[in-house]
Design a protein around this motif. Structure first.
Motif, PDB file in Angstrom:
ATOM      1  N   MET A   1       0.857  -1.190   0.000  1.00 32.30           N
ATOM      2  CA  MET A   1       0.000   0.000   0.000  1.00 32.30           C
ATOM      3  C   MET A   1       0.893   1.241   0.000  1.00 32.30           C
ATOM      4  O   MET A   1       1.642   1.484   0.935  1.00 32.30           O
ATOM      5  CB  MET A   1      -0.912   0.001   1.213  1.00 32.30           C
ATOM      6  CG  MET A   1      -1.888   1.146   1.238  1.00 32.30           C
ATOM      7  SD  MET A   1      -3.104   0.966   2.563  1.00 32.30           S
ATOM      8  CE  MET A   1      -2.035   0.973   3.987  1.00 32.30           C
ATOM      9  N   ASP A   2       0.826   2.099  -1.073  1.00 32.56           N
ATOM     10  CA  ASP A   2       1.679   3.254  -1.185  1.00 32.56           C
ATOM     11  C   ASP A   2       1.066   4.447  -0.468  1.00 32.56           C
ATOM     12  O   ASP A   2      -0.025   4.393   0.103  1.00 32.56           O
ATOM     13  CB  ASP A   2       1.932   3.571  -2.657  1.00 32.56           C
ATOM     14  CG  ASP A   2       0.631   3.766  -3.431  1.00 32.56           C
ATOM     15  OD1 ASP A   2      -0.443   3.556  -2.831  1.00 32.56           O
ATOM     16  OD2 ASP A   2       0.693   4.107  -4.621  1.00 32.56           O
ATOM     17  N   LEU A   3       1.802   5.587  -0.517  1.00 32.25           N
ATOM     18  CA  LEU A   3       1.356   6.788   0.182  1.00 32.25           C
ATOM     19  C   LEU A   3       0.063   7.334  -0.404  1.00 32.25           C
ATOM     20  O   LEU A   3      -0.813   7.823   0.327  1.00 32.25           O
ATOM     21  CB  LEU A   3       2.472   7.834   0.133  1.00 32.25           C
ATOM     22  CG  LEU A   3       2.190   9.171   0.819  1.00 32.25           C
ATOM     23  CD1 LEU A   3       1.945   8.955   2.301  1.00 32.25           C
ATOM     24  CD2 LEU A   3       3.340  10.136   0.600  1.00 32.25           C
ATOM     25  N   ARG A   4      -0.099   7.262  -1.733  1.00 33.71           N
ATOM     26  CA  ARG A   4      -1.307   7.783  -2.374  1.00 33.71           C
ATOM     27  C   ARG A   4      -2.547   7.030  -1.882  1.00 33.71           C
ATOM     28  O   ARG A   4      -3.592   7.633  -1.600  1.00 33.71           O
ATOM     29  CB  ARG A   4      -1.175   7.672  -3.894  1.00 33.71           C
ATOM     30  CG  ARG A   4      -2.355   8.240  -4.675  1.00 33.71           C
ATOM     31  CD  ARG A   4      -2.169   7.970  -6.154  1.00 33.71           C
ATOM     32  NE  ARG A   4      -1.042   8.707  -6.666  1.00 33.71           N
ATOM     33  CZ  ARG A   4      -1.145   9.876  -7.294  1.00 33.71           C
ATOM     34  NH1 ARG A   4      -2.341  10.436  -7.463  1.00 33.71           N
ATOM     35  NH2 ARG A   4      -0.092  10.491  -7.751  1.00 33.71           N
ATOM     36  N   SER A   5      -2.442   5.713  -1.760  1.00 32.32           N
ATOM     37  CA  SER A   5      -3.590   4.928  -1.291  1.00 32.32           C
ATOM     38  C   SER A   5      -3.950   5.276   0.148  1.00 32.32           C
ATOM     39  O   SER A   5      -5.125   5.375   0.495  1.00 32.32           O
ATOM     40  CB  SER A   5      -3.276   3.433  -1.403  1.00 32.32           C
ATOM     41  OG  SER A   5      -3.000   3.082  -2.743  1.00 32.32           O
ATOM     42  N   GLU A   6      -2.923   5.496   0.997  1.00 35.17           N
ATOM     43  CA  GLU A   6      -3.203   5.873   2.386  1.00 35.17           C
ATOM     44  C   GLU A   6      -3.889   7.226   2.466  1.00 35.17           C
ATOM     45  O   GLU A   6      -4.822   7.426   3.258  1.00 35.17           O
ATOM     46  CB  GLU A   6      -1.891   5.901   3.177  1.00 35.17           C
ATOM     47  CG  GLU A   6      -1.233   4.537   3.318  1.00 35.17           C
ATOM     48  CD  GLU A   6       0.082   4.617   4.075  1.00 35.17           C
ATOM     49  OE1 GLU A   6       0.392   5.729   4.558  1.00 35.17           O
ATOM     50  OE2 GLU A   6       0.769   3.601   4.179  1.00 35.17           O
ATOM     51  N   LEU A   7      -3.421   8.190   1.659  1.00 33.99           N
ATOM     52  CA  LEU A   7      -4.048   9.515   1.671  1.00 33.99           C
ATOM     53  C   LEU A   7      -5.472   9.457   1.138  1.00 33.99           C
ATOM     54  O   LEU A   7      -6.366  10.147   1.640  1.00 33.99           O
ATOM     55  CB  LEU A   7      -3.206  10.498   0.847  1.00 33.99           C
ATOM     56  CG  LEU A   7      -1.826  10.845   1.418  1.00 33.99           C
ATOM     57  CD1 LEU A   7      -1.058  11.714   0.453  1.00 33.99           C
ATOM     58  CD2 LEU A   7      -1.957  11.546   2.755  1.00 33.99           C
ATOM     59  N   LEU A   8      -5.698   8.634   0.106  1.00 32.41           N
ATOM     60  CA  LEU A   8      -7.042   8.547  -0.479  1.00 32.41           C
ATOM     61  C   LEU A   8      -8.049   7.985   0.518  1.00 32.41           C
ATOM     62  O   LEU A   8      -9.221   8.379   0.513  1.00 32.41           O
ATOM     63  CB  LEU A   8      -7.005   7.682  -1.745  1.00 32.41           C
ATOM     64  CG  LEU A   8      -6.489   8.377  -3.010  1.00 32.41           C
ATOM     65  CD1 LEU A   8      -6.396   7.382  -4.156  1.00 32.41           C
ATOM     66  CD2 LEU A   8      -7.394   9.536  -3.397  1.00 32.41           C
ATOM     67  N   LYS A   9      -7.607   7.077   1.381  1.00 37.38           N
ATOM     68  CA  LYS A   9      -8.537   6.531   2.369  1.00 37.38           C
ATOM     69  C   LYS A   9      -9.032   7.619   3.319  1.00 37.38           C
ATOM     70  O   LYS A   9     -10.225   7.720   3.605  1.00 37.38           O
ATOM     71  CB  LYS A   9      -7.856   5.415   3.166  1.00 37.38           C
ATOM     72  CG  LYS A   9      -7.691   4.128   2.388  1.00 37.38           C
ATOM     73  CD  LYS A   9      -7.100   3.048   3.271  1.00 37.38           C
ATOM     74  CE  LYS A   9      -7.014   1.723   2.540  1.00 37.38           C
ATOM     75  NZ  LYS A   9      -6.480   0.642   3.385  1.00 37.38           N
ATOM     76  N   SER A  89      -1.264  14.954  10.503  1.00 37.38           N
ATOM     77  CA  SER A  89      -2.049  16.177  10.332  1.00 37.38           C
ATOM     78  C   SER A  89      -3.157  15.971   9.303  1.00 37.38           C
ATOM     79  O   SER A  89      -4.285  16.456   9.474  1.00 37.38           O
ATOM     80  CB  SER A  89      -1.131  17.319   9.903  1.00 37.38           C
ATOM     81  OG  SER A  89      -0.136  17.552  10.870  1.00 37.38           O
ATOM     82  N   VAL A  90      -2.844  15.244   8.220  1.00 36.48           N
ATOM     83  CA  VAL A  90      -3.867  14.937   7.211  1.00 36.48           C
ATOM     84  C   VAL A  90      -4.969  14.086   7.831  1.00 36.48           C
ATOM     85  O   VAL A  90      -6.171  14.329   7.614  1.00 36.48           O
ATOM     86  CB  VAL A  90      -3.219  14.230   6.004  1.00 36.48           C
ATOM     87  CG1 VAL A  90      -4.274  13.929   4.940  1.00 36.48           C
ATOM     88  CG2 VAL A  90      -2.114  15.070   5.426  1.00 36.48           C
ATOM     89  N   ASP A  91      -4.564  13.090   8.617  1.00 37.36           N
ATOM     90  CA  ASP A  91      -5.570  12.238   9.262  1.00 37.36           C
ATOM     91  C   ASP A  91      -6.433  13.031  10.237  1.00 37.36           C
ATOM     92  O   ASP A  91      -7.651  12.818  10.321  1.00 37.36           O
ATOM     93  CB  ASP A  91      -4.874  11.085   9.988  1.00 37.36           C
ATOM     94  CG  ASP A  91      -4.192  10.133   9.020  1.00 37.36           C
ATOM     95  OD1 ASP A  91      -4.633  10.059   7.864  1.00 37.36           O
ATOM     96  OD2 ASP A  91      -3.224   9.460   9.423  1.00 37.36           O
ATOM     97  N   GLU A  92      -5.818  13.944  10.985  1.00 32.95           N
ATOM     98  CA  GLU A  92      -6.595  14.739  11.934  1.00 32.95           C
ATOM     99  C   GLU A  92      -7.604  15.632  11.220  1.00 32.95           C
ATOM    100  O   GLU A  92      -8.734  15.824  11.690  1.00 32.95           O
ATOM    101  CB  GLU A  92      -5.656  15.581  12.792  1.00 32.95           C
ATOM    102  CG  GLU A  92      -4.877  14.772  13.824  1.00 32.95           C
ATOM    103  CD  GLU A  92      -3.947  15.628  14.646  1.00 32.95           C
ATOM    104  OE1 GLU A  92      -3.802  16.832  14.299  1.00 32.95           O
ATOM    105  OE2 GLU A  92      -3.370  15.125  15.625  1.00 32.95           O
ATOM    106  N   LEU A  93      -7.203  16.199  10.062  1.00 31.15           N
ATOM    107  CA  LEU A  93      -8.137  17.026   9.288  1.00 31.15           C
ATOM    108  C   LEU A  93      -9.340  16.206   8.831  1.00 31.15           C
ATOM    109  O   LEU A  93     -10.504  16.614   9.029  1.00 31.15           O
ATOM    110  CB  LEU A  93      -7.404  17.633   8.083  1.00 31.15           C
ATOM    111  CG  LEU A  93      -8.287  18.319   7.043  1.00 31.15           C
ATOM    112  CD1 LEU A  93      -8.971  19.541   7.634  1.00 31.15           C
ATOM    113  CD2 LEU A  93      -7.462  18.709   5.814  1.00 31.15           C
ATOM    114  N   CYS A  94      -9.080  15.054   8.230  1.00 30.63           N
ATOM    115  CA  CYS A  94     -10.180  14.221   7.727  1.00 30.63           C
ATOM    116  C   CYS A  94     -11.018  13.657   8.877  1.00 30.63           C
ATOM    117  O   CYS A  94     -12.246  13.524   8.755  1.00 30.63           O
ATOM    118  CB  CYS A  94      -9.616  13.093   6.859  1.00 30.63           C
ATOM    119  SG  CYS A  94      -8.722  13.683   5.409  1.00 30.63           S
TER     120      CYS A  94
END
Length: 619
Positions: A1-9, A89-94
């Protein structure tokens, strides 16, 4: 699982949170706010004009998720640079966007998790969920996550209630969503009777291990590179580096050791008062560290070797690799189950075919019986009409004979076909027996494997007990060695004191010998002077005797030769001769020399007193 897939989730949760009507579409104003916030936390420049240009055709209505994806990929995700932003930080925003709408809990409840723990469980769910939308987590991954949490809390995992939950049809068909998972955690079924602080610590530990890629962390003693002193540091091991801090709050980073294929770890013997030592060697430096016990040293060396192996294999995360392996195992297990299901279906089809053939055989037998009955009826009619229709009967008999022959041939063919069917049924039964035997062997192999595991667990426990006993003996030995060293130190100090006393006595003896030598020289000089004085006294006595003798009238003055003959040779009792004999023996002790000197002095004083009184010894 790459970084793009983690961000898309995570972004998918944020997008669906903005979809209030659950129609799969979101207004452009909300997408502008979402895009601007994403660009801010991802540390990339935001272009508000690009969004207007991209969705120029959708001015009359909202934008769907399919329409937003090209813009998200082109203007945001393609510009993301790994390592330039904080993923948390991205996870906290979402999470902030989606929790307001979906995460609803009963306040002031004893079982409700804090907001921070719910956020970490949400991140763990995203990491372990399947790469399909809507995001769900299969029961195996849920069980894996709960087991990790129970291990962190040092409690036994209870799978009874979890199996009841998994037995629901909705869970088996579609999996578990994150909100169902959080509701199950808040219900307290899996954490009943456990303090909230312990649960929070376990969630944080599992979060740092799985999401933060922390292979191991804890306190170790580290030897300095310049001062060469030992200091206790908090170490955090990841697949790419080994960082150490002043404390477990990880605020003051003291150093970072990069791990690559050139690194290696070695176990060192105990020294410098440290035990359970090991060394991490890189191309430039070597780092010496000490663990609290042998088990910790073994765990740290194994974890560092795992990190080096992951770097050599080009893998950035251990748990990503484990997740892929678990997924492959599930797929293989599903394939095996599907193959078994297909085999069972084929066996059922063969069984149905066998039953159908048996039914056909029964029909053939019934038809044969009916034909035999018809033949008997024809025979009776022929007997009744024998006389009238003899010729016709003969013709009918010939026809019946031909029909019988053809029927027999047909029966032979049917028997052969039935025999083939029986053989085929026997082969199927043998195959079923072989399958049952293979199944029994597999069950036996699993039971043997389970027994081997129990035996291995027992051996590991026994080995741990022996290791503890060995550590106890080693500590006793170290105490005995320290006691022996202290006794040796005291004996060495006592010997040094005696050596100093002996040296002082030798020095005093040398001084006494030197004083004795000087006194001997003074005695010899005094004896020499005494001998000289004795000689002078004897000479003067002779002269005095000669001068003091009265001369009678008419006596002739004796000649020089007669005067010499008048004197007698002193006897050996003369004090001067005694002094001469005693001075020749230099081996007499000081007491005898002093007695001789005293007697000689007394004799000399007597002679002087006699000389002064006019009494001369005339020989």
């Amino acid at each position: 699982m790459d970084l793009r897939s983690e961000l898309l989730k995570s972004i998918w949760y944020g997008f669906t949170a903005l979809d209030l009507e659950k129609s799969g579409k979101v207004s452009k104003s909300q997408l502008k706010v979402l895009s601007h916030n994403l660009c801010t936390v991802l540390c990339i420049p935001h272009d508000p004009v690009a969004l207007e240009e991209h969705f120029r055709d959708d001015d009359d209505g909202p934008v769907s998720s399919q329409g937003y994806m090209p813009y998200l990929n082109k203007y945001i995700l393609d510009k993301v640079v790994e390592g330039s932003f904080n993923k948390e930080s991205v996870d906290e925003l979402c999470w902030t966007l989606t929790a307001k709408k979906n995460y609803q809990t009963v306040k002031d409840s004893d079982t409700v998790l804090p907001e921070r723990d719910a956020f970490r469980l949400w991140c763990l769910f995203n990491f372990l969920s399947e790469d399909k939308y809507p995001l769900v987590m299969v029961p195996d991954e849920v069980e894996y996550l709960l087991k990790k949490m129970c291990m962190a809390m040092s409690i036994e995992f209870n799978c009874v209630e979890l199996e009841d939950f998994f037995s629901q049809d909705s869970v088996q068909q579609s999996g578990i969503t994150v909100w169902v998972f959080l509701a199950m955690m808040n219900s307290g079924k899996t954490t009943r009777g456990i303090d909230k602080s312990i649960i929070s610590m376990a969630i944080e530990e599992v979060y740092r291990e799985i999401v933060g890629d922390v292979l191991k962390e804890g306190y170790l003693w580290k030897k300095g590179q310049l001062r060469r002193n030992w200091k206790e540091r908090w170490f955090t091991l990841r697949p790419s580096n080994l960082s150490y801090y002043t404390g477990e709050d990880r605020k003051d980073c003291q150093g970072n050791i990069a791990l690559d294929g050139n690194c290696c770890v070695e176990v060192l013997p105990d020294r410098d008062g440290k035990r359970c030592m090991f060394c991490l060697k890189t191309l430039s430096k070597s780092y010496e560290m000490s663990a609290s016990d042998t088990k910790q040293r073994q765990e740290w060396t194994a974890a560092i070797q795992t990190a080096i192996r992951l770097h050599v294999e080009g893998k950035k995360s251990l748990h990503k690799d484990l997740k892929l392996k678990r997924r492959e195992q599930r797929e293989q297990r599903e394939k095996r189950l599907q193959a078994k299901e297909e085999e069972l279906q084929r066996l059922r089809a063969l069984q149905e075919e066998r039953e159908r053939k048996l039914a056909e055989l029964e029909l053939l037998k019934e038809a044969q019986k009916q034909a035999q009955a018809l033949l008997e009826q024809d025979e009776q009619r022929r007997r009744q009409q024998h006389e009238q229709l003899h010729q016709a009967l003969q013709v009918q008999l010939r026809e019946a004979e031909e029909a019988r022959v053809s029927m027999q041939a047909e029966m032979v063919l049917k028997e052969e076909e039935a025999e083939k069917q029986r053989k085929r049924i026997q082969e199927l039964e043998e195959m079923q027996k072989r399958l049952e035997e293979a199944l029994q062997q597999e069950i036996k192999a699993r039971l043997d494997e389970e027994s081997f595991r129990y035996a291995q667990t027992g051996l590991l426990a026994e080995e741990e007990e022996k290791m503890k006993a060995l550590m106890t003996l080693q500590e006793d030995q170290e105490e005995y060695i320290l006691k022996t060293q202290r006794e040796k130190q005291e004996l060495r100090q006592e010997m040094e004191a005696k050596s100093r006393a002996l040296e002082e006595a030798q020095r005093q003896l040398e001084e006494v010998r030197a004083n004795r030598h000087r006194v001997d020289q003074d005695v010899v000089a005094a004896q020499r002077k005494l001998r000289q004085a004795s000689t002078n006294v004897k000479h003067w006595n002779v002269q005095m005797n000669r001068l003091m003798r009265p001369i009678g009238p008419g006596e002739k003055r004796p000649s020089l030769g007669s005067s010499f003959s008048a004197f007698q040779i002193p006897t050996q009792r003369d004090p001067g001769l005694r002094l001469r004999r005693r001075s020749g023996s230099e081996d007499q002790d000081e007491e005898s020399k002093e007695n001789v000197d005293n007697r000689a002095g007394c004799d000399l004083e007597k002679r002087r007193s006699h000389a002064s009184n006019g009494d001369m010894d005339i020989p």
